[in-house]
Scaffold this active site. Structure first.
Site, PDB file in Angstrom:
ATOM      1  N   ASP A  13     -33.601  56.520  52.976  1.00  0.00           N
ATOM      2  CA  ASP A  13     -34.233  55.202  52.817  1.00  0.00           C
ATOM      3  C   ASP A  13     -33.222  54.217  52.237  1.00  0.00           C
ATOM      4  OD1 ASP A  13     -36.722  56.083  53.779  1.00  0.00           O
ATOM      5  OD2 ASP A  13     -37.363  56.744  51.790  1.00  0.00           O
ATOM      6  N   LYS A  65     -43.773  55.978  62.002  1.00  0.00           N
ATOM      7  CA  LYS A  65     -45.248  56.000  61.872  1.00  0.00           C
ATOM      8  C   LYS A  65     -45.924  55.081  62.888  1.00  0.00           C
ATOM      9  CE  LYS A  65     -45.156  57.168  56.939  1.00  0.00           C
ATOM     10  NZ  LYS A  65     -43.720  57.013  56.661  1.00  0.00           N
ATOM     11  N   ALA A  71     -51.271  53.282  75.299  1.00  0.00           N
ATOM     12  CA  ALA A  71     -50.207  53.093  76.296  1.00  0.00           C
ATOM     13  C   ALA A  71     -48.898  52.681  75.636  1.00  0.00           C
ATOM     14  CB  ALA A  71     -50.639  52.043  77.321  1.00  0.00           C
ATOM     15  N   THR A 117     -49.195  59.970  51.068  1.00  0.00           N
ATOM     16  CA  THR A 117     -49.180  60.594  49.734  1.00  0.00           C
ATOM     17  C   THR A 117     -49.206  59.551  48.616  1.00  0.00           C
ATOM     18  OG1 THR A 117     -46.809  60.837  50.094  1.00  0.00           O
ATOM     19  CG2 THR A 117     -48.144  62.802  50.309  1.00  0.00           C
ATOM     20  N   GLN A 187     -45.801  57.387  44.464  1.00  0.00           N
ATOM     21  CA  GLN A 187     -46.386  58.628  44.984  1.00  0.00           C
ATOM     22  C   GLN A 187     -47.489  59.101  44.045  1.00  0.00           C
ATOM     23  OE1 GLN A 187     -45.823  59.650  47.855  1.00  0.00           O
ATOM     24  NE2 GLN A 187     -43.676  59.598  48.457  1.00  0.00           N
TER      25      GLN A 187
HETATM   26  O1  C5P Z   1     -38.531  58.917  47.610  1.00  0.00           O
HETATM   27  P1  C5P Z   1     -39.598  59.878  48.024  1.00  0.00           P
HETATM   28  O2  C5P Z   1     -39.237  61.327  47.728  1.00  0.00           O
HETATM   29  O3  C5P Z   1     -40.967  59.503  47.529  1.00  0.00           O
HETATM   30  O4  C5P Z   1     -39.598  59.758  49.616  1.00  0.00           O
HETATM   31  C1  C5P Z   1     -40.660  60.182  50.391  1.00  0.00           C
HETATM   32  C2  C5P Z   1     -40.420  59.754  51.796  1.00  0.00           C
HETATM   33  O5  C5P Z   1     -41.465  60.287  52.593  1.00  0.00           O
HETATM   34  C3  C5P Z   1     -40.424  58.251  52.033  1.00  0.00           C
HETATM   35  O6  C5P Z   1     -39.419  58.000  53.001  1.00  0.00           O
HETATM   36  C4  C5P Z   1     -41.779  57.944  52.616  1.00  0.00           C
HETATM   37  O7  C5P Z   1     -41.718  56.919  53.582  1.00  0.00           O
HETATM   38  C5  C5P Z   1     -42.123  59.248  53.307  1.00  0.00           C
HETATM   39  N1  C5P Z   1     -43.539  59.543  53.460  1.00  0.00           N
HETATM   40  C6  C5P Z   1     -44.418  59.649  52.397  1.00  0.00           C
HETATM   41  N2  C5P Z   1     -45.732  59.929  52.616  1.00  0.00           N
HETATM   42  C7  C5P Z   1     -46.195  60.108  53.862  1.00  0.00           C
HETATM   43  C8  C5P Z   1     -45.311  60.002  54.937  1.00  0.00           C
HETATM   44  C9  C5P Z   1     -43.977  59.733  54.706  1.00  0.00           C
HETATM   45  O8  C5P Z   1     -44.003  59.525  51.252  1.00  0.00           O
HETATM   46  N3  C5P Z   1     -47.468  60.448  54.054  1.00  0.00           N
END
Ligand code: C5P
Length: 233
Positions: A13, A65, A71, A117, A187
């Site tokens: 990222d 995502k 289509a 998450t 998160q």
């Molecule tokens: O920095 P971190 O460990 O939180 O990174 C988690 C990565 O997973 C981020 O790139 C985020 O976009 C991705 N992600 C997420 N939850 C989801 C899908 C993808 O945190 N459900």
């Protein structure tokens, strides 16, 4: 069989190709699987970085995502098959979109995002869904599997219920990994590495715990060691 060292996916990222390259150099052999997402998209070099990763024998996870009419998403998947992509994400909220995409995915493994998450029960309630995240995750995973997806993105908190509901062979990929417990960031449904694998995760996605470490390569190697221990290999 998934190679042990492919279980760790690093979330690349960063906003520029230069930073992306610097991370790949810095992490060296500690990371073999990279997730590139929306932040890198705006660099203008997204597909250049994608091909450079593949040229360096790294696996690539395109995490954009997708969520649109069937289509459009199907045509996007078809276009993406021209690139060396291992995993790709789609939102797991519309069966018709997922099945149209599945028909065009070629060798790409299509993963449905169940419930981000970063969302908890109160966030779901705001969307009009008055249910536990784990129930919604399992329901969406079963729909994704029926629509031809290869797996899901979920929190490690739901991995055990998911594995029980979907059986072996359906990929469970878990971001929201916080090796030292909740970090107070965006998160909300986090777990540590042993918990994720004990619950049946196939891969973990880790970003900030590696990027913000004093020694990122050492942090990634420590995660690889934890994964190998968790899997008994
Ligand atoms: O920095 P971190 O460990 O939180 O990174 C988690 C990565 O997973 C981020 O790139 C985020 O976009 C991705 N992600 C997420 N939850 C989801 C899908 C993808 O945190 N459900």
């Amino acid at each position: 069989m998934i190679a042990v060292r492919d279980r760790l996916i690093f979330a690349l990222d960063v906003p520029t190709a230069a930073e992306a390259r610097a991370w790949v150099d810095r992490l060296g052999d500690a990371v073999g699987f990279y997730k590139i997402g929306m932040e890198l998209l705006t660099s203008g070099d997204y597909f250049r970085v994608l091909e450079e990763l593949a040229a360096r024998d790294k696996k690539v996870f395109v995490d954009l995502k997708f969520h649109d009419v069937p289509a459009t998403v199907a045509a996007t998947l078809k276009g993406l098959t021209r690139y060396p992509v291992t995993f790709c994400t789609i939102h797991g909220q519309h069966d018709g979109m997922m099945s149209a995409a599945s028909q065009e995915k070629g060798d790409i493994k299509l993963l449905a995002v169940t419930v981000l998450t970063s969302m908890d029960r109160s966030d779901l309630r705001q969307l009009g869904i008055d249910r536990e995240p784990s129930e919604v995750v399992v329901q969406r995973a079963l729909a994704a599997r029926a629509a031809g997806c290869d797996g899901v993105i979920s929190s490690g908190q739901e991995a055990a219920a998911l594995r029980q509901a979907t059986g072996p062979g359906f990929l469970i990929v878990c971001p929201g990994i916080r090796p030292a417990g909740p970090a107070g960031d965006d998160q909300k449904r986090t777990v540590d590495v042993p918990t994720a694998f004990a619950a049946g995760a196939d891969h973990i996605v880790v970003g900030r715990p590696i990027r913000q470490a004093a020694d990122p390569a050492a942090a990634a190697e420590a995660l690889q060691a934890q994964i190998a221990a968790a899997l008994g290999s």
